[in-house]
Design a protein around this motif. Structure first.
Motif, PDB file in Angstrom:
ATOM      1  N   SER A   1      -2.029   4.698  -0.787  1.00 12.82           N
ATOM      2  CA  SER A   1      -0.765   5.233  -0.315  1.00 12.82           C
ATOM      3  C   SER A   1      -0.063   4.131   0.451  1.00 12.82           C
ATOM      4  O   SER A   1      -0.363   3.888   1.619  1.00 12.82           O
ATOM      5  CB  SER A   1      -0.961   6.460   0.572  1.00 12.82           C
TER       6      SER A   1
ATOM      7  N   THR B   1       2.951   4.048   1.345  1.00 16.47           N
ATOM      8  CA  THR B   1       3.992   4.554   2.236  1.00 16.47           C
ATOM      9  C   THR B   1       3.411   5.272   3.446  1.00 16.47           C
ATOM     10  O   THR B   1       4.146   5.857   4.223  1.00 16.47           O
ATOM     11  CB  THR B   1       4.929   5.516   1.483  1.00 16.47           C
TER      12      THR B   1
ATOM     13  N   ASP C   1      -0.168   5.366  -6.425  1.00 20.94           N
ATOM     14  CA  ASP C   1       0.255   5.709  -5.069  1.00 20.94           C
ATOM     15  C   ASP C   1       0.303   7.235  -4.976  1.00 20.94           C
ATOM     16  O   ASP C   1       1.161   7.872  -5.593  1.00 20.94           O
ATOM     17  CB  ASP C   1       1.620   5.103  -4.775  1.00 20.94           C
TER      18      ASP C   1
ATOM     19  N   THR D   1       3.503   9.375  -4.253  1.00 19.64           N
ATOM     20  CA  THR D   1       4.522   9.668  -5.265  1.00 19.64           C
ATOM     21  C   THR D   1       3.957  10.360  -6.504  1.00 19.64           C
ATOM     22  O   THR D   1       4.721  10.713  -7.396  1.00 19.64           O
ATOM     23  CB  THR D   1       5.230   8.368  -5.700  1.00 19.64           C
ATOM     24  N   ASP D   2       2.650  10.552  -6.580  1.00 17.38           N
ATOM     25  CA  ASP D   2       2.020  11.186  -7.744  1.00 17.38           C
ATOM     26  C   ASP D   2       1.298  12.457  -7.295  1.00 17.38           C
ATOM     27  O   ASP D   2       0.198  12.402  -6.748  1.00 17.38           O
ATOM     28  CB  ASP D   2       1.039  10.208  -8.388  1.00 17.38           C
TER      29      ASP D   2
END
Length: 83
Positions: A21, A23, A51, A54-55
């Motif tokens: 991750s 972010t 990531d 986003t998934d």
């Protein structure tokens, strides 16, 4: 409705995935992800980075299978191999 999400595509995928991750805001995750990428590339081990921020399917799989383990982690056929 997300709890009923079909994760079979990820669970049956034979590729090696590097779950991370980028972010999350944690420098530990970014440093550890970079280290794992370097090791895998140096040993010519093919992998795909995902990531989980986003998934959604990857995030659900990580939540289900990782337990208390922290990111980043290596996942193959839906199983967490190492962190």
């Amino acid at each position: 409705m997300a709890s009923g999400m079909d994760l079979s595509a990820l669970e049956n995928d034979p590729r090696l995935f590097l779950y991370t991750s980028l972010t999350a805001g944690s420098s530990h995750i970014i440093t550890a992800t970079s280290r794992l990428e370097t090791i895998l590339k140096a040993n010519k081990i093919p992998f795909q980075a995902i990531d989980i921020a986003t998934d959604e399917k990857a995030r659900r799989l990580w939540q289900r299978r990782a337990g208390q383990r922290k990111l980043p982690g290596l996942v193959k056929e839906g199983y967490v191999l190492g962190v």
